[in-house]
Design an enzyme around this catalytic site. Sequence first.
Site: not given
Ligand code: MG
Length: 322
Positions: A138, A250, A167, A226, A201
């Site tokens: 992240k 997702k 991300d 995303d 991302e």
């Molecule tokens: Mg993500």
Amino acid sequence: MQYRFEFRPYQQRFLKPLTTSHGSWDVREGIILRLTDETGKIGWGEIAPISWFGSETLEQALEFCHELPEEITEETIFSIPDELPACQFGFESAWETNRQDAKNAKFFCYSGLLPAREAALEAYEKLWNEGYRTFKWKIGVYPIAKELEIFELLTQTLPASAKLRLDANGGLSYEEANLWLRTCDNIKADDELSLQIEFIEQPLSVAQFEAMLELSHDYKTAIALDESVATLNQLARCFKQGWRGIFVIKPGIVGSPSRLRQFCQQHKIDAVFSSVFETAIGRQAALQLAAELSQGNRAVGFGVNHWFAQEETLPEALWKKL
Ligand code: MG
């Protein structure tokens, strides 16, 4: 066909809070669904919303469940409104598992989620020893100068055969996104033997779609959407507006599995399937979809078990504990 419908809420605490640019997340809350048909056969489903990501809230999902009668039909299941995408997924997958025997499981490569900040430098090794070769880190959590420093260490520490996903959860400014993309492009240019940055991302917020589209043409490093494609309607809109980069799907919150199938089969998009920190019940249904719909050999983002204490994997055992 009539189904007896039962549901039970659950809570699962992260071993350590999950840090993203949206803040800190301590407890995963969701709902397990059980559909029993007239022959006594059971189907399991899971509603695992992430409202800050664009799905309904847990309260809205609970309200929907409370208002349903004890007996429901397919018509109920296939008329859940688009405002409740996590419910669409939960009910439709429960209906599917009731109808079909589990198909042969496909072998997946998993992407392992590293903790934010410098904790990633130590955490990767355990995952590597467990067989993970793709990692996600992240970014947009720390000031960028500090993160780029850690990133450089990370690229030197991770084995050359590893792949790394970054991300940002939409947390970068336009200038920061350019800096990250340029830095990743340079890694590729500098060293053939260094690890591969698979993609960045969601560098920018959902509102900045046009800018991300432009960035996707300006740099060699791939960009994956995303947050921008949290639900099926958003996915279709971004595709229509010209996005041909990577889509993170997702299944737990994207909406109706049958409509997702239709869309992916029609457009052959480059998709990465990813977890919403669901239990084994939702994960089973999500991986089933990934097996059907993955085009390439991208790792699936379900390498998140290490974020929870040991969990029940059999639906009946999980149900009894709730
Ligand atoms: Mg993500």
